[in-house]
Design an enzyme around this catalytic site. Structure first.
Site, PDB file in Angstrom:
ATOM      1  N   SER A  33     -16.872 -19.150  15.711  1.00 34.48           N
ATOM      2  CA  SER A  33     -17.161 -17.910  16.463  1.00 34.48           C
ATOM      3  C   SER A  33     -16.601 -17.949  17.684  1.00 34.48           C
ATOM      4  O   SER A  33     -16.641 -19.086  18.239  1.00 34.48           O
ATOM      5  CB  SER A  33     -18.743 -17.695  16.522  1.00 34.48           C
ATOM      6  OG  SER A  33     -19.016 -16.914  17.597  1.00 34.48           O
ATOM      7  N   ARG A  55       0.616  17.609 -15.883  1.00 32.48           N
ATOM      8  CA  ARG A  55       0.733  16.860 -14.747  1.00 32.48           C
ATOM      9  C   ARG A  55       0.046  17.065 -13.620  1.00 32.48           C
ATOM     10  O   ARG A  55      -0.012  18.408 -12.933  1.00 32.48           O
ATOM     11  CB  ARG A  55       2.146  16.473 -14.370  1.00 32.48           C
ATOM     12  CG  ARG A  55       2.376  15.594 -13.078  1.00 32.48           C
ATOM     13  CD  ARG A  55       3.720  14.919 -13.190  1.00 32.48           C
ATOM     14  NE  ARG A  55       4.200  14.789 -14.357  1.00 32.48           N
ATOM     15  CZ  ARG A  55       5.577  15.122 -15.069  1.00 32.48           C
ATOM     16  NH1 ARG A  55       6.395  15.537 -14.186  1.00 32.48           N
ATOM     17  NH2 ARG A  55       5.798  14.801 -16.282  1.00 32.48           N
TER      18      ARG A  55
END
Lengths: 358, 358, 358, 358
Positions: free
Chosen positions: C251, C289
């Site tokens: 951290s 399509r």
């Protein structure tokens, strides 16, 4: 068809989005429209009690919406001036906004209640130390009041977004041109005004920005509630035990357990809102009327409103019932945290409370 | 609370996911459990007519689920052996699978009906030429039968996925260890067998793969129906007019219109399924029981099942009512297409029909 | 454009879905197609190194896909027989399946690695007692081995679904009729066989069931990984501390912290997969399509595959690095749990391990 | 890893969300933070050219974010005052807002371009009659200018929502209390001011309302673009042919086709935005830092910004290239429409144009 509805959604919200509420709103819209168009219609015919909403839905299957059979029934009572110049979507969209405005009002009140409870906790525990947790690892000290103040800040922001919502009337006629009205723009203005709805720049039959904004605001409000629920679930864990819900939920298998049920329900309801918000913000609206996405809105909107109400009511109930165990908070803090100060936690509590009271 | 439910969802599906259906399923689960555990209970106490489901939901708010009050009521009638060793989730998850299995059966039947209608169209119009359209531009010739055969192929694949679903019983006791049973694994096996549900490798209270698979299969089925709806909406356009729905939907504003309402409803219902599928496939399940994601499943599952039924019924109705305008198909074909052959379109129709009949 | 890609996704997965991988797959498809159609083409022209994929994407903007410029470039090298009879979607869909099959293979290997690690934990801790937690409240005892066995069961189920996936070739020509081929069905069969892809009943250019099934299986696999991540995050909490990741994440603000970073990343990646799965399962495919939904698939598919890989790699790394603190597990158990037995926990571990080894 | 990125997203947007852009923003945030905290640091060390972003991502895997390795590298150059008092999330969230503000600025410009093109069409075709279509059935006449004006209204509303966005700095230190600063609230105010970012009421590390609002606004903007795309796709159909895109897209299979490619891409991009918006609006944020949902935001945000840009650019290109075939519009109108007037269509065009010019 909403499974176990009363378990999640308070009665007021269920009523507000019921088919009856939609019927009333449609009738209000039809009456306002007739009057805005200068038609002389008998108000008595617009009494919801005269109509069977389930039957209208069955009949509406043929038209793909409930307005078509409603108009037939209305005209049988009040004459052909009813609905003249309008299309089904005008009535349904306007009704949707009436329904939504009403439910959003209820939601705002629930959020206010939750906010008041958060404010009380923030004040009472302004300086009650506890461990802050990042990635669920103890990080540095904070105060429980600051935790509650951050919940409050989230609720205030959610309220602001609700307040910023606009509920527009929809009137466009067959395809948005107001073709069948004399002075269509004037009719449209009177219609909106009579219902105290906004008038949008143009009819929005195929531009659903108002629905998207509404859905996003409901989702945001529910998320603010879910955040409270999640934090409470985590703080109420057996090993943490820093808060508990008064009269926590019983378990069928384990009598010793006290579950943070309200927090759990807030989270569950928020998930339902989020799903509907995704639907409501992502539809395809073909040319002058959507061939499917529009019809999908009605139930999604009702569910989003109802479960947002459920989330708010559960979050409110959770915060109102919250027992804060300051001793445990203190005891839980690991040694790594002992030397670290509270920083601006209390000042930030004050800042949020000042905003809340403003 | 499902807005205009009958407009979208046939009665059989509404019934199948009603609170009453859930109550019956919970009671079946409780009875099967008591017997699997060797308890001597009075079957008469498990009659759904004895219980008020709305009231149970109200009471269930305190526990976060309706099983807890139901168990109290059941024990008052049938003694403390009821529910012994089980947890609420055992009963609710098992009930969910009973409800789902039943509704999926109805859904399969609707899909079969739609498939039969598609097969008839595919056969009748095996060689009926029409323009194929990519990006909605005319591309090359195809046949309408091939279009219908592709719908059919989608439905067959959707059916296959439904057939592949497994509906497992859930029995784990308080937290999945079957701790309170003598010979828990045997009880679990008897329990599943009595309900003719699958037995999973381990209790699945916090592993929702079965729910995810179910949701994905429902979503897939609804999408196959929506594909039909979309194609019909496009082919039914005024300017295309190659198909129409017999007795198309009336319009309040435009008496001349005949709307492809069933196609529209199929698309609308599919949107509702998709939203719920997203919820059902994405939950977070903490350790031995989810604190919110689980509770959110019940309504989402009901809605997904019901609207999948709505989509299938609408698609079926649409195909059954489809009028095919072969002359218009021929007339619409642009000159660019005249010299191009049908390729394997007819052979592919045959292939799909052969699979369908297999 | 994938932000911080290497942080989430291992290199093998990034490579597997890179534009280069897509280019290679498109070239493989073009070559296989030419040969299946009996064309005599120079294999050297299909070398990916000859083509600039970024440039093809830029040029592809005009056509809405990268195949059109690729075909022009290929024909310049290998003659007009290239791509004869095919449409862009044939090549892209087939390439997508090649890319997906490869990435799914990598994913399966990562899941197997995670499964092996879970199996080792399940065996080693078959009888290590710990508290089971429902709604994050301690419920009854379980064993850590059983927890790991349930993770394993989830992974096994995820693997089964991957194994059940079929990767079909797509060949339909301009609009699915194979119009420009002599003996189109034979060409189609040879094409699929050459690429060792499945042959579907009909071309699937506008029926995306294969994409939906793939997306759902990826989502399901990622969720199984996220479940591990969530449980580890919860068990690694400071106040629980029953597991930790070896060499947990540092951290910047708190040197004392050791974060369960792999668990966190597994959850993050799963969220990314879920979002893309929702897109991939909910598209609208117009007639022959889709005008948009198809184009949206490519990136969504890559991201879903890559982040599924990221989720699996993170979950695997998490389990492989997991340190189990049995003493703490014992110490954490509240008094309410002391008298309760382990039930079938160990037997269920055995059952899962037997399945795993089968 | 974004597949075929240049095909969808203009270079400016790709650059704006590139890892390099994020790195620059993180460095800006670090520098502004150091100064706001009164540290004397060497600006030269904050030059992005000094850092290898791919390497930072690789190293960031250990910490779950790229800030941790960046801070180590920065401190090696500029001393330990760098990042003092801050946490990784402070830097990343602030960087995210810098990245987002920049990309939203680009997006606004694209929307403005699209709006200008719509306004020109609305004016030029204010009175050009065409059929309005509801459920894709011809309904009544409208004008093409009114259609374009409704697109414009949607874009204006989308712009308004973007304008209403606030981009807050995030500074909270380890867990939101500003614990490691002297006068944390002052540092926070200076930090925000230096970056010309908003200062929120409280740090928002675990309250993601700003991210949700941003995501919803991007989604809304993309939907406004998708609406244009959908309408153009429909109006450009072979059988309708009322509009076409100049230099429409070529087809590999059908040289005669001219595809409405920009419209298609606008729709495709909007689908990508919607998927990411759902992720960004639905995360779970545990206590003081989310264990996964936060990490998932970075790529989702980049993708949402980029594809929103892609949608806007495509919609703009589409409208700018739109050829309007007034004769065909007139010819297409069915006899049912001949007697019906234009209603308020032209007046509504004027209304929208007046708002646009205001």
């Amino acid at each position: 068809m909403t499974t176990f509805g009363p378990l999640f959604v308070p009665e007021a919200f269920r009523d507000a989005v019921s088919d009856t509420a939609w019927l009333e709103a449609m009738l209000r819209a039809e009456l306002a429209l007739a009057r805005a168009a200068g038609a002389d219609v008998d108000e008595a015919a617009f009494d919801p009690a005269l109509y069977d909403v389930a039957g209208l839905c069955e009949q509406g299957r043929a038209a793909g919406n409930p307005v078509e059979p409603l108009v037939r029934a209305l005209r049988a009572r009040a004459g052909d001036a009813v609905h003249r110049g309008a299309t089904s979507q005008d009535v349904l969209d306007t009704a949707a906004m009436l329904v939504a405005r009403n439910a959003v009002g209820l939601l705002a009140a629930e959020l206010d209640g939750a906010a008041a409870a958060c404010a009380a906790l923030a004040e009472a525990h302004r300086s009650t130390p506890m461990a802050a947790r990042t990635l669920l690892q103890q990080a540095v000290p904070t105060t429980f009041g600051y935790t509650a103040a951050r919940w409050l800040a989230g609720l205030l922001e959610a309220r602001l977004r609700l307040d910023g919502l606009r509920f527009p009337a929809q009137l466009g006629g067959a395809a948005g041109t107001l073709a069948a009205f004399d002075g269509g723009l004037d009719v449209s203005a009177r219609f909106a005004e009579a219902l105290r709805l906004d008038e949008k720049l143009v009819p929005w039959h195929a531009d659903r920005a108002p629905v998207r904004a509404l859905a996003a605001a409901l989702d945001n409000a529910a998320q603010a509630c879910a955040k409270i629920g999640l934090d409470v679930v985590l703080l109420a864990q057996t090993e943490v035990a820093e808060v508990s819900e008064r009269d926590g939920g019983p378990s069928t298998a384990m009598p010793h357990k006290r579950n943070p049920v309200r927090a759990v329900l807030a989270r569950a309801c928020a998930r339902a809102v989020h799903a509907q918000a995704s639907l409501l913000t992502g539809g395809e609206y073909e040319l002058e009327r959507a061939a499917g996405a529009w019809n999908a809105e009605w139930n999604a909107l009702s569910q989003a409103l109802a479960f947002a109400g459920g989330a708010a009511a559960a979050a409110r109930g959770c915060v109102e019932a919250l027992e804060v165990h300051a001793d445990r908070m203190r005891a839980n803090m690991s040694d790594d945290l002992r030397g670290v100060g509270l920083g601006s936690a209390e000042a930030l509590v004050d800042r949020v409370l000042a905003r809340y009271r403003a």
